[in-house]
Scaffold this motif. Sequence first.
Motif, PDB file in Angstrom:
ATOM      1  N   ASN A   6     -15.570  33.969  31.911  1.00 20.70           N
ATOM      2  CA  ASN A   6     -14.302  33.756  31.241  1.00 20.70           C
ATOM      3  C   ASN A   6     -14.339  34.338  29.835  1.00 20.70           C
ATOM      4  N   LYS A   7     -13.334  35.165  29.504  1.00 18.57           N
ATOM      5  CA  LYS A   7     -13.279  35.827  28.206  1.00 18.57           C
ATOM      6  C   LYS A   7     -13.108  34.831  27.065  1.00 18.57           C
ATOM      7  N   THR A   8     -12.301  33.818  27.253  1.00 14.87           N
ATOM      8  CA  THR A   8     -12.078  32.819  26.207  1.00 14.87           C
ATOM      9  C   THR A   8     -13.365  32.072  25.893  1.00 14.87           C
ATOM     10  N   LEU A   9     -14.081  31.648  26.918  1.00 11.16           N
ATOM     11  CA  LEU A   9     -15.343  30.944  26.712  1.00 11.16           C
ATOM     12  C   LEU A   9     -16.363  31.849  26.017  1.00 11.16           C
ATOM     13  N   ALA A  10     -16.438  33.109  26.430  1.00 10.80           N
ATOM     14  CA  ALA A  10     -17.376  34.047  25.802  1.00 10.80           C
ATOM     15  C   ALA A  10     -17.030  34.264  24.336  1.00 10.80           C
ATOM     16  N   THR A  11     -15.735  34.322  24.018  1.00 12.53           N
ATOM     17  CA  THR A  11     -15.300  34.492  22.629  1.00 12.53           C
ATOM     18  C   THR A  11     -15.765  33.319  21.781  1.00 12.53           C
ATOM     19  N   TRP A  12     -15.520  32.110  22.259  1.00 12.81           N
ATOM     20  CA  TRP A  12     -15.912  30.923  21.493  1.00 12.81           C
ATOM     21  C   TRP A  12     -17.429  30.750  21.437  1.00 12.81           C
ATOM     22  N   LEU A  13     -18.137  31.106  22.502  1.00 16.95           N
ATOM     23  CA  LEU A  13     -19.595  31.021  22.476  1.00 16.95           C
ATOM     24  C   LEU A  13     -20.185  32.016  21.472  1.00 16.95           C
ATOM     25  N   ALA A  14     -19.602  33.217  21.407  1.00 15.22           N
ATOM     26  CA  ALA A  14     -20.085  34.210  20.444  1.00 15.22           C
ATOM     27  C   ALA A  14     -19.827  33.734  19.022  1.00 15.22           C
ATOM     28  N   PHE A  15     -18.675  33.114  18.795  1.00  9.72           N
ATOM     29  CA  PHE A  15     -18.329  32.646  17.461  1.00  9.72           C
ATOM     30  C   PHE A  15     -19.151  31.423  17.051  1.00  9.72           C
ATOM     31  N   ALA A  75     -22.236  39.292  12.534  1.00  2.71           N
ATOM     32  CA  ALA A  75     -22.321  40.148  13.724  1.00  2.71           C
ATOM     33  C   ALA A  75     -21.844  39.413  14.972  1.00  2.71           C
ATOM     34  N   CYS A  76     -22.180  38.146  15.085  1.00  2.67           N
ATOM     35  CA  CYS A  76     -21.729  37.360  16.241  1.00  2.67           C
ATOM     36  C   CYS A  76     -20.224  37.121  16.175  1.00  2.67           C
ATOM     37  N   SER A  77     -19.688  36.959  14.979  1.00  2.00           N
ATOM     38  CA  SER A  77     -18.233  36.842  14.826  1.00  2.00           C
ATOM     39  C   SER A  77     -17.550  38.135  15.252  1.00  2.00           C
ATOM     40  N   LEU A  78     -18.158  39.258  14.906  1.00  2.63           N
ATOM     41  CA  LEU A  78     -17.605  40.546  15.340  1.00  2.63           C
ATOM     42  C   LEU A  78     -17.628  40.654  16.865  1.00  2.63           C
ATOM     43  N   MET A  79     -18.694  40.194  17.500  1.00  2.00           N
ATOM     44  CA  MET A  79     -18.741  40.213  18.962  1.00  2.00           C
ATOM     45  C   MET A  79     -17.661  39.315  19.554  1.00  2.00           C
ATOM     46  N   ALA A  80     -17.394  38.179  18.912  1.00  4.89           N
ATOM     47  CA  ALA A  80     -16.322  37.297  19.388  1.00  4.89           C
ATOM     48  C   ALA A  80     -14.985  38.021  19.321  1.00  4.89           C
ATOM     49  N   ILE A  81     -14.747  38.762  18.252  1.00  2.00           N
ATOM     50  CA  ILE A  81     -13.500  39.522  18.108  1.00  2.00           C
ATOM     51  C   ILE A  81     -13.420  40.609  19.174  1.00  2.00           C
ATOM     52  N   ILE A  82     -14.517  41.300  19.398  1.00  2.00           N
ATOM     53  CA  ILE A  82     -14.536  42.362  20.423  1.00  2.00           C
ATOM     54  C   ILE A  82     -14.264  41.780  21.799  1.00  2.00           C
ATOM     55  N   TYR A  83     -14.929  40.678  22.129  1.00  2.00           N
ATOM     56  CA  TYR A  83     -14.695  40.051  23.432  1.00  2.00           C
ATOM     57  C   TYR A  83     -13.244  39.608  23.566  1.00  2.00           C
ATOM     58  N   GLY A  84     -12.739  38.953  22.538  1.00  2.00           N
ATOM     59  CA  GLY A  84     -11.380  38.427  22.603  1.00  2.00           C
ATOM     60  C   GLY A  84     -10.310  39.494  22.724  1.00  2.00           C
ATOM     61  N   LEU A  85     -10.544  40.645  22.103  1.00  2.00           N
ATOM     62  CA  LEU A  85      -9.554  41.725  22.131  1.00  2.00           C
ATOM     63  C   LEU A  85      -9.712  42.678  23.308  1.00  2.00           C
ATOM     64  N   MET A  86     -10.749  42.493  24.101  1.00  2.00           N
ATOM     65  CA  MET A  86     -10.979  43.376  25.246  1.00  2.00           C
ATOM     66  C   MET A  86      -9.856  43.210  26.274  1.00  2.00           C
ATOM     67  N   ARG A 107      -8.089  37.301  31.216  1.00  2.00           N
ATOM     68  CA  ARG A 107      -6.833  37.250  30.456  1.00  2.00           C
ATOM     69  C   ARG A 107      -7.018  36.592  29.103  1.00  2.00           C
ATOM     70  N   THR A 108      -6.162  37.016  28.181  1.00  2.00           N
ATOM     71  CA  THR A 108      -6.141  36.446  26.835  1.00  2.00           C
ATOM     72  C   THR A 108      -5.088  35.350  26.794  1.00  2.00           C
ATOM     73  N   ASN A 109      -5.444  34.201  26.203  1.00  2.00           N
ATOM     74  CA  ASN A 109      -4.473  33.128  26.017  1.00  2.00           C
ATOM     75  C   ASN A 109      -4.537  32.674  24.555  1.00  2.00           C
ATOM     76  N   THR A 112      -7.935  31.880  23.131  1.00  2.00           N
ATOM     77  CA  THR A 112      -8.665  33.105  22.806  1.00  2.00           C
ATOM     78  C   THR A 112      -8.220  33.644  21.456  1.00  2.00           C
ATOM     79  N   VAL A 113      -6.916  33.656  21.229  1.00  2.00           N
ATOM     80  CA  VAL A 113      -6.365  34.167  19.962  1.00  2.00           C
ATOM     81  C   VAL A 113      -6.856  33.325  18.790  1.00  2.00           C
ATOM     82  N   PHE A 114      -6.890  32.000  18.956  1.00  2.00           N
ATOM     83  CA  PHE A 114      -7.412  31.138  17.887  1.00  2.00           C
ATOM     84  C   PHE A 114      -8.897  31.416  17.638  1.00  2.00           C
ATOM     85  N   GLY A 115      -9.637  31.691  18.686  1.00  2.00           N
ATOM     86  CA  GLY A 115     -11.051  32.057  18.528  1.00  2.00           C
ATOM     87  C   GLY A 115     -11.216  33.363  17.773  1.00  2.00           C
ATOM     88  N   ILE A 116     -10.372  34.342  18.080  1.00  2.00           N
ATOM     89  CA  ILE A 116     -10.407  35.625  17.368  1.00  2.00           C
ATOM     90  C   ILE A 116     -10.082  35.409  15.894  1.00  2.00           C
TER      91      ILE A 116
END
Length: 151
Positions: A6-15, A75-86, A107-109, A112-116
């Motif tokens: 899940n993209k949302t979970l990956a975004t928050w885990l990276a952040f 760097a991990c915050s940047l990865m969260a942004i990259i994942y979220g915007l993919m 999908r982005t919800n 995900t946007v709040f995580g970005i």
Amino acid sequence: MKSAKNKTLATWLAFLGGPLGLHRFYLHGLGDTIGWLLPIPTALGLYGMERIAANGIDDQVSWLLVPLLGFTIAACSLMAIIYGLMAPEKWNARFNPSLDQEAAPGRTNWITVFGIAAALMIGTAILMASFAYSFEHYFQYQIEEARKISQ
């Protein structure tokens, strides 16, 4: 069959858990080398903060160690942004190849946007603070060395 990533979970885990490698383990499994290496600069940075608490702000070793933590978080915050915007089709093609390109895990919800947004705000602030800390102490050291030479 592997579970869908899940993209949302990956975004928050990276952040939130990126400095411990949690997003890497989620996406690539426990055998991911980078995931196992990420806690090292995190631990060194935390050790630098402990040195500051024990020895004061003028501890030269902490000048090198503390920014490691900041740069790792950034760097991990940047990865969260990259994942979220993919794009969903790119996410699913990369992490969920057995699913349809428009499948729900990619999908982005709003979460995900709040995580970005959180990763952008916090990651940028920590990156700027790390640069400021590093440069301030470097230039203070240079000034002190110049004073020693001039005397």
